[in-house]
Design a protein around this motif. Structure first.
Motif, PDB file in Angstrom:
ATOM      1  N   GLU A  57       0.819  -1.210   0.000  1.00 39.07           N
ATOM      2  CA  GLU A  57       0.000   0.000   0.000  1.00 39.07           C
ATOM      3  C   GLU A  57       0.858   1.267   0.000  1.00 39.07           C
ATOM      4  O   GLU A  57       0.401   2.328  -0.408  1.00 39.07           O
ATOM      5  CB  GLU A  57      -0.952  -0.013   1.201  1.00 39.07           C
ATOM      6  CG  GLU A  57      -1.970  -1.128   1.144  1.00 39.07           C
ATOM      7  CD  GLU A  57      -2.908  -1.136   2.341  1.00 39.07           C
ATOM      8  OE1 GLU A  57      -2.995  -0.107   3.038  1.00 39.07           O
ATOM      9  OE2 GLU A  57      -3.530  -2.172   2.569  1.00 39.07           O
ATOM     10  N   ILE A  58       2.081   1.155   0.487  1.00 36.25           N
ATOM     11  CA  ILE A  58       3.002   2.296   0.462  1.00 36.25           C
ATOM     12  C   ILE A  58       4.335   1.810  -0.093  1.00 36.25           C
ATOM     13  O   ILE A  58       4.600   0.614  -0.180  1.00 36.25           O
ATOM     14  CB  ILE A  58       3.206   2.906   1.871  1.00 36.25           C
ATOM     15  CG1 ILE A  58       3.798   1.872   2.834  1.00 36.25           C
ATOM     16  CG2 ILE A  58       1.928   3.484   2.407  1.00 36.25           C
ATOM     17  CD1 ILE A  58       4.219   2.488   4.156  1.00 36.25           C
ATOM     18  N   SER A  59       5.179   2.770  -0.447  1.00 36.75           N
ATOM     19  CA  SER A  59       6.499   2.440  -0.986  1.00 36.75           C
ATOM     20  C   SER A  59       7.493   3.441  -0.453  1.00 36.75           C
ATOM     21  O   SER A  59       7.154   4.601  -0.159  1.00 36.75           O
ATOM     22  CB  SER A  59       6.477   2.523  -2.520  1.00 36.75           C
ATOM     23  OG  SER A  59       7.771   2.336  -3.034  1.00 36.75           O
ATOM     24  N   VAL A  60       8.728   3.009  -0.296  1.00 35.75           N
ATOM     25  CA  VAL A  60       9.763   3.912   0.144  1.00 35.75           C
ATOM     26  C   VAL A  60      10.579   4.454  -1.018  1.00 35.75           C
ATOM     27  O   VAL A  60      11.475   5.270  -0.851  1.00 35.75           O
ATOM     28  CB  VAL A  60      10.709   3.232   1.177  1.00 35.75           C
ATOM     29  CG1 VAL A  60       9.967   2.945   2.465  1.00 35.75           C
ATOM     30  CG2 VAL A  60      11.321   1.970   0.604  1.00 35.75           C
ATOM     31  N   VAL A  61      10.253   4.000  -2.233  1.00 38.65           N
ATOM     32  CA  VAL A  61      10.934   4.458  -3.437  1.00 38.65           C
ATOM     33  C   VAL A  61      10.120   5.599  -4.043  1.00 38.65           C
ATOM     34  O   VAL A  61       8.915   5.483  -4.234  1.00 38.65           O
ATOM     35  CB  VAL A  61      11.079   3.303  -4.451  1.00 38.65           C
ATOM     36  CG1 VAL A  61      11.761   3.787  -5.722  1.00 38.65           C
ATOM     37  CG2 VAL A  61      11.829   2.150  -3.835  1.00 38.65           C
ATOM     38  N   ALA A  62      10.784   6.701  -4.378  1.00 32.50           N
ATOM     39  CA  ALA A  62      10.104   7.836  -4.990  1.00 32.50           C
ATOM     40  C   ALA A  62       9.718   7.474  -6.416  1.00 32.50           C
ATOM     41  O   ALA A  62      10.511   6.902  -7.154  1.00 32.50           O
ATOM     42  CB  ALA A  62      10.991   9.068  -4.980  1.00 32.50           C
ATOM     43  N   GLU A  63       8.486   7.808  -6.788  1.00 29.47           N
ATOM     44  CA  GLU A  63       8.008   7.507  -8.141  1.00 29.47           C
ATOM     45  C   GLU A  63       8.548   8.543  -9.111  1.00 29.47           C
ATOM     46  O   GLU A  63       8.625   9.731  -8.809  1.00 29.47           O
ATOM     47  CB  GLU A  63       6.480   7.520  -8.169  1.00 29.47           C
ATOM     48  CG  GLU A  63       5.849   6.413  -7.359  1.00 29.47           C
ATOM     49  CD  GLU A  63       4.330   6.451  -7.425  1.00 29.47           C
ATOM     50  OE1 GLU A  63       3.794   7.274  -8.210  1.00 29.47           O
ATOM     51  OE2 GLU A  63       3.704   5.679  -6.700  1.00 29.47           O
ATOM     52  N   ASP A  64       8.908   8.079 -10.318  1.00 26.06           N
ATOM     53  CA  ASP A  64       9.346   9.005 -11.367  1.00 26.06           C
ATOM     54  C   ASP A  64       8.129   9.635 -12.015  1.00 26.06           C
ATOM     55  O   ASP A  64       7.117   8.987 -12.234  1.00 26.06           O
ATOM     56  CB  ASP A  64      10.150   8.256 -12.440  1.00 26.06           C
ATOM     57  CG  ASP A  64      11.476   7.773 -11.898  1.00 26.06           C
ATOM     58  OD1 ASP A  64      11.998   8.403 -10.968  1.00 26.06           O
ATOM     59  OD2 ASP A  64      11.987   6.757 -12.420  1.00 26.06           O
ATOM     60  N   GLU A  65       8.251  10.907 -12.337  1.00 32.46           N
ATOM     61  CA  GLU A  65       7.105  11.610 -12.938  1.00 32.46           C
ATOM     62  C   GLU A  65       7.199  11.682 -14.422  1.00 32.46           C
ATOM     63  O   GLU A  65       8.115  11.670 -15.083  1.00 32.46           O
ATOM     64  CB  GLU A  65       6.978  13.004 -12.340  1.00 32.46           C
ATOM     65  CG  GLU A  65       6.582  12.957 -10.902  1.00 32.46           C
ATOM     66  CD  GLU A  65       6.393  14.347 -10.345  1.00 32.46           C
ATOM     67  OE1 GLU A  65       6.212  15.310 -11.116  1.00 32.46           O
ATOM     68  OE2 GLU A  65       6.417  14.471  -9.131  1.00 32.46           O
TER      69      GLU A  65
END
Length: 65
Positions: A57-65
């Motif tokens: 449900e959550i991630s510690v990796v930043a998503e690329d935009e």
């Protein structure tokens, strides 16, 4: 003036050792309880974080935009 009550002077006897020990124990238990509740709260938050991370449900990796 023979019936005038005598006013006693307040005599300082010093600290009561038993009272001081009881106050210290009570204060120690109260502060220790608050400290323990603080740690339980941190433990609960950490467990919730890892549960959400495991479910995806959550991630510690930043998503690329």
């Amino acid at each position: 003036m023979a019936n005038v009550p005598k006013i006693g002077k307040a005599i300082y006897k010093g600290p009561s050792i038993v009272k001081e020990i009881l106050y210290g124990i009570a204060l120690g238990i109260a502060v220790g309880g608050l400290w323990k509740m603080h740690h339980w709260n941190n433990q609960r938050r950490t467990k919730e974080f890892y549960d959400l991370l495991e479910k995806g449900e959550i991630s510690v990796v930043a998503e690329d935009e």
